[in-house]
Design a protein around this motif. Structure first.
Motif, PDB file in Angstrom:
ATOM      1  N   LEU A 185       0.839  -1.202   0.000  1.00 44.44           N
ATOM      2  CA  LEU A 185       0.000   0.000   0.000  1.00 44.44           C
ATOM      3  C   LEU A 185       0.868   1.243   0.000  1.00 44.44           C
ATOM      4  CD1 LEU A 185      -2.780  -0.946   2.590  1.00 44.44           C
ATOM      5  CD2 LEU A 185      -2.884  -1.082   0.102  1.00 44.44           C
ATOM      6  N   ASN A 186       0.289   2.364  -0.379  1.00 47.29           N
ATOM      7  CA  ASN A 186       0.957   3.656  -0.308  1.00 47.29           C
ATOM      8  C   ASN A 186      -0.104   4.739  -0.114  1.00 47.29           C
ATOM      9  OD1 ASN A 186      -0.139   4.341  -2.927  1.00 47.29           O
ATOM     10  ND2 ASN A 186       1.536   3.172  -3.860  1.00 47.29           N
ATOM     11  N   LYS A 187       0.329   5.991  -0.013  1.00 49.27           N
ATOM     12  CA  LYS A 187      -0.597   7.090   0.264  1.00 49.27           C
ATOM     13  C   LYS A 187      -1.663   7.224  -0.812  1.00 49.27           C
ATOM     14  CE  LYS A 187       3.213   9.537   2.481  1.00 49.27           C
ATOM     15  NZ  LYS A 187       4.202  10.625   2.351  1.00 49.27           N
ATOM     16  N   GLU A 188      -1.257   7.091  -2.064  1.00 46.67           N
ATOM     17  CA  GLU A 188      -2.199   7.258  -3.170  1.00 46.67           C
ATOM     18  C   GLU A 188      -3.262   6.157  -3.166  1.00 46.67           C
ATOM     19  OE1 GLU A 188       1.155   7.394  -3.489  1.00 46.67           O
ATOM     20  OE2 GLU A 188       1.240   9.582  -3.655  1.00 46.67           O
ATOM     21  N   LEU A 189      -2.843   4.912  -2.944  1.00 49.12           N
ATOM     22  CA  LEU A 189      -3.799   3.799  -2.904  1.00 49.12           C
ATOM     23  C   LEU A 189      -4.756   3.947  -1.726  1.00 49.12           C
ATOM     24  CD1 LEU A 189      -1.449   0.784  -3.765  1.00 49.12           C
ATOM     25  CD2 LEU A 189      -3.242   1.752  -5.221  1.00 49.12           C
ATOM     26  N   LEU A 190      -4.231   4.346  -0.574  1.00 51.30           N
ATOM     27  CA  LEU A 190      -5.085   4.521   0.595  1.00 51.30           C
ATOM     28  C   LEU A 190      -6.112   5.624   0.367  1.00 51.30           C
ATOM     29  CD1 LEU A 190      -2.458   4.083   3.443  1.00 51.30           C
ATOM     30  CD2 LEU A 190      -4.446   2.629   3.030  1.00 51.30           C
ATOM     31  N   GLU A 191      -5.700   6.698  -0.292  1.00 50.48           N
ATOM     32  CA  GLU A 191      -6.647   7.775  -0.593  1.00 50.48           C
ATOM     33  C   GLU A 191      -7.795   7.258  -1.461  1.00 50.48           C
ATOM     34  OE1 GLU A 191      -6.838  12.258  -2.609  1.00 50.48           O
ATOM     35  OE2 GLU A 191      -4.911  11.241  -2.364  1.00 50.48           O
ATOM     36  N   GLN A 192      -7.478   6.428  -2.436  1.00 54.49           N
ATOM     37  CA  GLN A 192      -8.517   5.882  -3.315  1.00 54.49           C
ATOM     38  C   GLN A 192      -9.399   4.880  -2.578  1.00 54.49           C
ATOM     39  OE1 GLN A 192      -7.170   5.000  -7.508  1.00 54.49           O
ATOM     40  NE2 GLN A 192      -5.162   5.480  -6.614  1.00 54.49           N
ATOM     41  N   LEU A 193      -8.818   4.083  -1.691  1.00 58.03           N
ATOM     42  CA  LEU A 193      -9.601   3.129  -0.903  1.00 58.03           C
ATOM     43  C   LEU A 193     -10.556   3.852   0.030  1.00 58.03           C
ATOM     44  CD1 LEU A 193      -6.765   0.569  -0.050  1.00 58.03           C
ATOM     45  CD2 LEU A 193      -8.789   0.087  -1.439  1.00 58.03           C
ATOM     46  N   VAL A 194     -10.084   4.937   0.624  1.00 61.70           N
ATOM     47  CA  VAL A 194     -10.928   5.732   1.515  1.00 61.70           C
ATOM     48  C   VAL A 194     -12.043   6.411   0.727  1.00 61.70           C
ATOM     49  CG1 VAL A 194     -10.961   7.815   2.959  1.00 61.70           C
ATOM     50  CG2 VAL A 194      -9.180   6.094   3.294  1.00 61.70           C
ATOM     51  N   LYS A 195     -11.701   6.998  -0.401  1.00 70.17           N
ATOM     52  CA  LYS A 195     -12.705   7.677  -1.229  1.00 70.17           C
ATOM     53  C   LYS A 195     -13.762   6.695  -1.719  1.00 70.17           C
ATOM     54  CE  LYS A 195     -13.168  10.661  -5.301  1.00 70.17           C
ATOM     55  NZ  LYS A 195     -12.434  11.318  -6.415  1.00 70.17           N
ATOM     56  N   GLY A 196     -13.351   5.514  -2.136  1.00 63.04           N
ATOM     57  CA  GLY A 196     -14.292   4.518  -2.631  1.00 63.04           C
ATOM     58  C   GLY A 196     -15.154   3.914  -1.554  1.00 63.04           C
ATOM     59  N   ASN A 197     -14.786   4.114  -0.299  1.00 65.37           N
ATOM     60  CA  ASN A 197     -15.543   3.554   0.817  1.00 65.37           C
ATOM     61  C   ASN A 197     -16.854   4.273   1.060  1.00 65.37           C
ATOM     62  OD1 ASN A 197     -15.784   1.980   3.404  1.00 65.37           O
ATOM     63  ND2 ASN A 197     -15.608   4.016   4.295  1.00 65.37           N
ATOM     64  N   ARG A 198     -17.020   5.465   0.494  1.00 65.56           N
ATOM     65  CA  ARG A 198     -18.218   6.256   0.764  1.00 65.56           C
ATOM     66  C   ARG A 198     -19.447   5.640   0.121  1.00 65.56           C
ATOM     67  NH1 ARG A 198     -17.004  12.317  -0.729  1.00 65.56           N
ATOM     68  NH2 ARG A 198     -19.061  12.539   0.205  1.00 65.56           N
ATOM     69  N   GLY A 199     -20.595   5.765   0.814  1.00 62.76           N
ATOM     70  CA  GLY A 199     -21.839   5.259   0.245  1.00 62.76           C
ATOM     71  C   GLY A 199     -22.580   4.347   1.197  1.00 62.76           C
ATOM     72  N   ALA A 200     -23.620   3.708   0.681  1.00 63.32           N
ATOM     73  CA  ALA A 200     -24.522   2.923   1.517  1.00 63.32           C
ATOM     74  C   ALA A 200     -23.840   1.730   2.178  1.00 63.32           C
ATOM     75  CB  ALA A 200     -25.705   2.436   0.673  1.00 63.32           C
ATOM     76  N   THR A 203     -17.854   1.344   5.317  1.00 67.03           N
ATOM     77  CA  THR A 203     -17.388   1.101   6.668  1.00 67.03           C
ATOM     78  C   THR A 203     -17.188   2.454   7.347  1.00 67.03           C
ATOM     79  OG1 THR A 203     -16.172  -0.797   5.820  1.00 67.03           O
ATOM     80  CG2 THR A 203     -15.573  -0.034   8.017  1.00 67.03           C
ATOM     81  N   GLU A 204     -17.434   2.526   8.639  1.00 60.40           N
ATOM     82  CA  GLU A 204     -17.138   3.746   9.367  1.00 60.40           C
ATOM     83  C   GLU A 204     -15.685   4.126   9.096  1.00 60.40           C
ATOM     84  OE1 GLU A 204     -16.965   3.282  13.541  1.00 60.40           O
ATOM     85  OE2 GLU A 204     -17.184   5.418  13.966  1.00 60.40           O
ATOM     86  N   LEU A 205     -15.433   5.401   8.807  1.00 61.03           N
ATOM     87  CA  LEU A 205     -14.109   5.830   8.366  1.00 61.03           C
ATOM     88  C   LEU A 205     -13.018   5.456   9.358  1.00 61.03           C
ATOM     89  CD1 LEU A 205     -12.299   7.267   6.356  1.00 61.03           C
ATOM     90  CD2 LEU A 205     -12.883   9.439   7.460  1.00 61.03           C
ATOM     91  N   GLN A 206     -13.252   5.717  10.635  1.00 61.37           N
ATOM     92  CA  GLN A 206     -12.211   5.414  11.611  1.00 61.37           C
ATOM     93  C   GLN A 206     -11.950   3.916  11.695  1.00 61.37           C
ATOM     94  OE1 GLN A 206     -12.800   7.293  15.456  1.00 61.37           O
ATOM     95  NE2 GLN A 206     -10.596   7.470  15.719  1.00 61.37           N
ATOM     96  N   SER A 207     -12.995   3.105  11.577  1.00 61.28           N
ATOM     97  CA  SER A 207     -12.827   1.647  11.576  1.00 61.28           C
ATOM     98  C   SER A 207     -12.025   1.203  10.351  1.00 61.28           C
ATOM     99  CB  SER A 207     -14.188   0.945  11.586  1.00 61.28           C
ATOM    100  OG  SER A 207     -14.897   1.228  12.768  1.00 61.28           O
ATOM    101  N   LEU A 208     -12.247   1.875   9.221  1.00 63.88           N
ATOM    102  CA  LEU A 208     -11.520   1.545   8.006  1.00 63.88           C
ATOM    103  C   LEU A 208     -10.026   1.844   8.172  1.00 63.88           C
ATOM    104  CD1 LEU A 208     -12.018   0.687   4.953  1.00 63.88           C
ATOM    105  CD2 LEU A 208     -11.832   3.119   4.459  1.00 63.88           C
ATOM    106  N   ILE A 209      -9.712   3.042   8.659  1.00 60.82           N
ATOM    107  CA  ILE A 209      -8.320   3.445   8.841  1.00 60.82           C
ATOM    108  C   ILE A 209      -7.627   2.533   9.857  1.00 60.82           C
ATOM    109  CG2 ILE A 209      -6.801   5.291   9.640  1.00 60.82           C
ATOM    110  CD1 ILE A 209      -8.081   5.871   6.958  1.00 60.82           C
ATOM    111  N   GLN A 210      -8.267   2.313  10.988  1.00 58.08           N
ATOM    112  CA  GLN A 210      -7.678   1.460  12.018  1.00 58.08           C
ATOM    113  C   GLN A 210      -7.561   0.017  11.546  1.00 58.08           C
ATOM    114  OE1 GLN A 210     -10.231   2.130  15.418  1.00 58.08           O
ATOM    115  NE2 GLN A 210      -9.235   4.075  15.956  1.00 58.08           N
TER     116      GLN A 210
END
Length: 393
Positions: A185-200, A203-210
């Motif tokens: 993983l790297n910063k760019e991939l994590l940004e895309q994974l976080v962005k794609g996580n949005r929606g119905a 996962t809760e953002l903090q749970s995703l990061i942790q």
């Protein structure tokens, strides 16, 4: 939502707009109403919420089911119309910084952030309008200031959370993890994974990061995660399925400890067939892999179950039943009736006749021999094999 309710809702919404046929795809609307969350349906049930969906469906299709964006757009319909459209309004919003001047070093960090001008402007705006965020930056040493800016960039698709100290600290911790690079993983991939996580299905953002932090800590390595990101970016069923895979991983981090995780692999099956596998795990130095099929469906057994499962059993790398995992989304189904699955399998004579399948069950139950009739009885009367493979989470 039932088909009758969907039809009634669509007819009602048609009465509120004369341009529906010109501005959206009926099939997409029906799909979104059928497959998205209760919260989504409540938003669409209101005129301003439906208008927001129309705008996003036309100008930003991948965002049309994202609750946060729908709420944002629904509150600014007049401004969007005045600006000349969603994209123009969004660009102006990103650039609408205050005239306050940031401390010199913080301004330098913002200017050097590897991001486009609109993203830099958005960070500048947050720092100017969110005193607690500015204080967080000012209290940090110079190295940490840079790390906080990079953390903000990773979560910048979440307007309400990207200024949270807890979120930024968790993200900064993840980005500075000593095993990040070796994980794949790297910063760019994590940004895309976080962005794609949005929606119905998010996962809760903090749970995703942790969760990703825990996976990396436990020695997980990721291969082809860009394929998961690709599905997240497609929207609709693709995104929902990818979100389910991501949600399962960060919730069950110990299951993947010390393993290499590969996404969306197409493998050969006995008889020159091919099978697309959602996720494959393998421990370094071991020959056997575990093959995952993720199902985020309301109907079980799912469509084409027998065909897919027979292919799984015939994968070249499968020598034991416990190498297979079918994981069902607990948000969609509450129970799995083995009888219904077995009935689908027994409709296929090639299942009972298949020598490899017979061998897998013979080995699993430690039998000396197995006939088609014995295999049929094992399927019907024993639960161990079913519970080994099919699970709800």
């Amino acid at each position: 939502m039932s088909k009758l309710k969907i039809t009634t809702l669509i007819l009602g919404l048609l009465l509120t707009t004369l341009t529906l046929a010109q501005s959206c795809n009926f099939n997409k609307l029906v799909d979104d109403l059928s497959e998205s969350s209760v919260e989504f349906n409540k938003i669409i049930d209101k005129e301003e919420g439906f208008s927001a969906w129309l705008i996003l469906a036309e100008e930003a299709p991948s965002l049309r089911t994202q609750i946060e964006e729908l709420n944002l757009v629904s509150k600014h319909l007049a401004e969007i119309k005045k600006a000349g459209g969603y994209k123009i309004w969004k660009a102006k919003l990103a650039q609408s910084t205050t005239t306050d001047k940031l401390p010199e070093f913080i301004e330098k960090i913002v200017g050097n952030l590897k991001a486009d001008e609109s993203t830099q402007a958005l960070l500048r705006k947050d720092l100017n309008t969110q005193p607690e965020l500015l204080t967080l930056f000012e209290k940090a040493d110079n190295v940490k200031k840079i790390e906080l800016a990079e953390a903000w960039k990773v979560v910048n698709s979440y307007p309400g959370l990207r200024v949270s100290e807890a979120i930024l600290e968790d993200t900064r911790k993840l980005l500075t993890h000593t095993k990040l690079a070796e994980s794949g993983l790297n910063k760019e991939l994590l940004e895309q994974l976080v962005k794609g996580n949005r929606g119905a299905g998010a996962t809760e953002l903090q749970s995703l990061i942790q969760g990703y932090d825990n996976l990396i800590t436990n020695g997980v390595k990721f291969e082809n995660i860009d394929r998961l990101i690709s599905d997240l970016n497609k929207g609709g069923n693709f995104a929902e399925g990818a979100q389910w895979v991501q949600r399962y991983m960060v919730k069950n981090t110990q299951e993947f400890a010390g393993k290499t995780v590969a996404f969306e692999q197409t493998l050969s099956v006995s008889g020159n067939l091919r099978r697309r596998i959602d996720l494959i795990t393998q421990i370094d130095g071991e020959l056997k892999s575990t093959y995952y099929e993720f199902k985020s469906v309301q109907k079980v057994p799912p469509a084409n179950f027998a065909e897919q499962f027979i292919k799984d059993l015939n994968l070249d790398g499968v020598s034991e039943l416990n190498q297979l995992r079918w994981i069902f989304d607990g948000k969609k189904v509450s129970s799995l009736e083995k009888k219904a699955f077995v009935e689908e399998l027994l409709k296929r004579q090639d299942f009972l006749e298949n020598k490899k399948i017979q061998g897998l069950f013979k080995s699993y139950y430690r039998l000396d021999e197995i006939t088609q009739n014995q295999l049929k009885k094992l399927l019907e009367n024993n639960h161990e094999w079913f519970n080994e493979i099919f699970k709800i989470n």
